[in-house]
Design a protein around this motif. Structure first.
Motif, PDB file in Angstrom:
ATOM      1  N   VAL A 255       0.810  -1.219   0.000  1.00  0.00           N
ATOM      2  CA  VAL A 255       0.000   0.000   0.000  1.00  0.00           C
ATOM      3  C   VAL A 255       0.839   1.263   0.000  1.00  0.00           C
ATOM      4  O   VAL A 255       0.324   2.341  -0.309  1.00  0.00           O
ATOM      5  N   THR A 256       2.105   1.180   0.323  1.00  0.00           N
ATOM      6  CA  THR A 256       2.940   2.376   0.300  1.00  0.00           C
ATOM      7  C   THR A 256       3.479   2.678  -1.099  1.00  0.00           C
ATOM      8  O   THR A 256       4.091   3.715  -1.298  1.00  0.00           O
ATOM      9  N   HIS A 257       3.231   1.800  -2.057  1.00  0.00           N
ATOM     10  CA  HIS A 257       3.619   2.065  -3.447  1.00  0.00           C
ATOM     11  C   HIS A 257       2.442   2.735  -4.145  1.00  0.00           C
ATOM     12  O   HIS A 257       1.427   2.099  -4.419  1.00  0.00           O
ATOM     13  N   VAL A 258       2.575   4.031  -4.435  1.00  0.00           N
ATOM     14  CA  VAL A 258       1.523   4.801  -5.099  1.00  0.00           C
ATOM     15  C   VAL A 258       2.104   5.342  -6.396  1.00  0.00           C
ATOM     16  O   VAL A 258       3.142   6.016  -6.394  1.00  0.00           O
ATOM     17  N   HIS A 259       1.422   5.045  -7.522  1.00  0.00           N
ATOM     18  CA  HIS A 259       1.901   5.473  -8.839  1.00  0.00           C
ATOM     19  C   HIS A 259       0.732   5.987  -9.657  1.00  0.00           C
ATOM     20  O   HIS A 259      -0.432   5.748  -9.321  1.00  0.00           O
ATOM     21  N   SER A 260       1.046   6.638 -10.748  1.00  0.00           N
ATOM     22  CA  SER A 260      -0.010   7.088 -11.647  1.00  0.00           C
ATOM     23  C   SER A 260      -0.593   5.870 -12.361  1.00  0.00           C
ATOM     24  O   SER A 260       0.012   4.804 -12.405  1.00  0.00           O
ATOM     25  N   VAL A 261      -1.773   6.053 -12.928  1.00  0.00           N
ATOM     26  CA  VAL A 261      -2.444   4.934 -13.594  1.00  0.00           C
ATOM     27  C   VAL A 261      -1.591   4.409 -14.747  1.00  0.00           C
ATOM     28  O   VAL A 261      -1.492   3.200 -14.971  1.00  0.00           O
ATOM     29  N   ALA A 262      -0.931   5.292 -15.475  1.00  0.00           N
ATOM     30  CA  ALA A 262      -0.102   4.879 -16.615  1.00  0.00           C
ATOM     31  C   ALA A 262       1.111   4.066 -16.171  1.00  0.00           C
ATOM     32  O   ALA A 262       1.511   3.113 -16.855  1.00  0.00           O
ATOM     33  N   ASP A 263       1.704   4.425 -15.053  1.00  0.00           N
ATOM     34  CA  ASP A 263       2.909   3.736 -14.585  1.00  0.00           C
ATOM     35  C   ASP A 263       2.618   2.474 -13.775  1.00  0.00           C
ATOM     36  O   ASP A 263       3.529   1.695 -13.499  1.00  0.00           O
ATOM     37  N   MET A 264       1.370   2.254 -13.413  1.00  0.00           N
ATOM     38  CA  MET A 264       1.065   1.139 -12.515  1.00  0.00           C
ATOM     39  C   MET A 264       1.305  -0.217 -13.174  1.00  0.00           C
ATOM     40  O   MET A 264       1.795  -1.138 -12.527  1.00  0.00           O
ATOM     41  N   MET A 265       0.983  -0.404 -14.418  1.00  0.00           N
ATOM     42  CA  MET A 265       1.192  -1.695 -15.083  1.00  0.00           C
ATOM     43  C   MET A 265       2.678  -2.057 -15.108  1.00  0.00           C
ATOM     44  O   MET A 265       3.040  -3.213 -14.896  1.00  0.00           O
ATOM     45  N   THR A 266       3.515  -1.075 -15.342  1.00  0.00           N
ATOM     46  CA  THR A 266       4.955  -1.314 -15.329  1.00  0.00           C
ATOM     47  C   THR A 266       5.426  -1.667 -13.922  1.00  0.00           C
ATOM     48  O   THR A 266       6.241  -2.580 -13.741  1.00  0.00           O
ATOM     49  N   HIS A 267       4.890  -0.954 -12.941  1.00  0.00           N
ATOM     50  CA  HIS A 267       5.298  -1.204 -11.567  1.00  0.00           C
ATOM     51  C   HIS A 267       4.863  -2.597 -11.103  1.00  0.00           C
ATOM     52  O   HIS A 267       5.637  -3.302 -10.440  1.00  0.00           O
ATOM     53  N   VAL A 268       3.645  -3.014 -11.435  1.00  0.00           N
ATOM     54  CA  VAL A 268       3.141  -4.320 -11.007  1.00  0.00           C
ATOM     55  C   VAL A 268       4.013  -5.436 -11.575  1.00  0.00           C
ATOM     56  O   VAL A 268       4.251  -6.452 -10.921  1.00  0.00           O
ATOM     57  N   ALA A 269       4.509  -5.263 -12.773  1.00  0.00           N
ATOM     58  CA  ALA A 269       5.348  -6.295 -13.391  1.00  0.00           C
ATOM     59  C   ALA A 269       6.681  -6.461 -12.668  1.00  0.00           C
ATOM     60  O   ALA A 269       7.239  -7.569 -12.643  1.00  0.00           O
ATOM     61  N   CYS A 270       7.209  -5.387 -12.080  1.00  0.00           N
ATOM     62  CA  CYS A 270       8.530  -5.482 -11.448  1.00  0.00           C
ATOM     63  C   CYS A 270       8.524  -5.083  -9.974  1.00  0.00           C
ATOM     64  O   CYS A 270       9.572  -4.745  -9.431  1.00  0.00           O
ATOM     65  N   CYS A 271       7.388  -5.141  -9.315  1.00  0.00           N
ATOM     66  CA  CYS A 271       7.296  -4.763  -7.894  1.00  0.00           C
ATOM     67  C   CYS A 271       8.096  -5.751  -7.037  1.00  0.00           C
ATOM     68  O   CYS A 271       7.972  -6.966  -7.203  1.00  0.00           O
ATOM     69  N   PRO A 272       8.918  -5.257  -6.106  1.00  0.00           N
ATOM     70  CA  PRO A 272       9.702  -6.170  -5.262  1.00  0.00           C
ATOM     71  C   PRO A 272       8.840  -6.997  -4.303  1.00  0.00           C
ATOM     72  O   PRO A 272       9.268  -8.060  -3.851  1.00  0.00           O
ATOM     73  N   ASN A 273       7.634  -6.541  -4.004  1.00  0.00           N
ATOM     74  CA  ASN A 273       6.748  -7.286  -3.109  1.00  0.00           C
ATOM     75  C   ASN A 273       5.874  -8.293  -3.854  1.00  0.00           C
ATOM     76  O   ASN A 273       5.041  -8.946  -3.239  1.00  0.00           O
ATOM     77  N   ARG A 274       6.051  -8.414  -5.134  1.00  0.00           N
ATOM     78  CA  ARG A 274       5.253  -9.347  -5.927  1.00  0.00           C
ATOM     79  C   ARG A 274       5.565 -10.803  -5.588  1.00  0.00           C
ATOM     80  O   ARG A 274       4.705 -11.675  -5.685  1.00  0.00           O
ATOM     81  N   SER A 275       6.779 -11.079  -5.162  1.00  0.00           N
ATOM     82  CA  SER A 275       7.180 -12.465  -4.869  1.00  0.00           C
ATOM     83  C   SER A 275       6.318 -13.082  -3.771  1.00  0.00           C
ATOM     84  O   SER A 275       6.044 -14.282  -3.799  1.00  0.00           O
ATOM     85  N   THR A 276       5.850 -12.279  -2.829  1.00  0.00           N
ATOM     86  CA  THR A 276       4.984 -12.783  -1.763  1.00  0.00           C
ATOM     87  C   THR A 276       3.686 -13.320  -2.349  1.00  0.00           C
ATOM     88  O   THR A 276       3.217 -14.397  -1.981  1.00  0.00           O
ATOM     89  N   MET A 277       3.102 -12.588  -3.278  1.00  0.00           N
ATOM     90  CA  MET A 277       1.854 -13.016  -3.905  1.00  0.00           C
ATOM     91  C   MET A 277       2.071 -14.239  -4.792  1.00  0.00           C
ATOM     92  O   MET A 277       1.236 -15.136  -4.830  1.00  0.00           O
ATOM     93  N   VAL A 278       3.189 -14.301  -5.488  1.00  0.00           N
ATOM     94  CA  VAL A 278       3.478 -15.439  -6.357  1.00  0.00           C
ATOM     95  C   VAL A 278       3.611 -16.714  -5.524  1.00  0.00           C
ATOM     96  O   VAL A 278       3.074 -17.765  -5.877  1.00  0.00           O
ATOM     97  N   HIS A 279       4.279 -16.625  -4.376  1.00  0.00           N
ATOM     98  CA  HIS A 279       4.406 -17.791  -3.496  1.00  0.00           C
ATOM     99  C   HIS A 279       3.057 -18.205  -2.926  1.00  0.00           C
ATOM    100  O   HIS A 279       2.796 -19.391  -2.737  1.00  0.00           O
ATOM    101  N   TYR A 280       2.204 -17.237  -2.671  1.00  0.00           N
ATOM    102  CA  TYR A 280       0.876 -17.549  -2.143  1.00  0.00           C
ATOM    103  C   TYR A 280       0.012 -18.233  -3.206  1.00  0.00           C
ATOM    104  O   TYR A 280      -0.718 -19.175  -2.914  1.00  0.00           O
TER     105      TYR A 280
END
Length: 153
Positions: A55-80
């Motif tokens: 929740v502390t990662h806040v981006h514009s709508v245009a930049d969000m797709m790029t951020h979701v692809a390389c977010c460092p906290n994404r690994s937690t969701m992938v393991h889940y």
């Protein structure tokens, strides 16, 4: 005397995070989540969205797709979502039953201890507390007679 407001390298400012809504806001990383909730109310027209992983990662709508692809906290969701890639859980130890000849529910082979008979047989002085004064007097007299009969004095 005029004081200059220069930022010196190595000063306190280095440990702070910049608010994505207002670049002037500098805050501690531990306070960022609370600040973002309050600061988002002040900027309702800002087209900013929060990352689904942090929740502390806040981006514009245009930049969000790029951020979701390389977010460092994404690994937690992938393991889940893919638990088979996690290391296997250790199996529970099998339940075991110890065979024994003892029966704890059976009566003991020796008699149980009765404190009243022990005191009567061994000439111990009884302390008649909790009784009325007349009853205490009677108990003391009975004990004196019992001791005198058995030559304990």
């Amino acid at each position: 005397m005029s004081k200059s407001s220069k930022v010196v390298p190595g000063s306190i400012v280095e440990g702070f995070v910049v608010c994505p809504f207002d670049n002037v806001h500098r805050l501690l990383p531990s306070r960022l989540a609370v600040h973002l909730v309050r600061c988002a109310r002040n900027f309702p027209s800002a087209k900013m969205v929060r990352c689904p992983f942090n929740v502390t990662h806040v981006h514009s709508v245009a930049d969000m797709m790029t951020h979701v692809a390389c977010c460092p906290n994404r690994s937690t969701m992938v393991h889940y979502m893919n638990p088979e890639t996690l290391p296997p859980v250790e199996p529970r130890p099998a339940d075991f039953c110890v065979q024994s000849a003892e029966d704890w529910d059976a009566e003991p082979p020796a008699k149980t201890y009765n404190p009243r008979t022990h005191c009567e047989n061994n000439f111990l002085i009884l302390n008649p507390q909790g009784n009325a004064p007349a009853v205490r007097r009677e108990i003391r007299e009975r004990e004196r007679r019992r001791f005198l009969q058995n030559n304990q004095f």
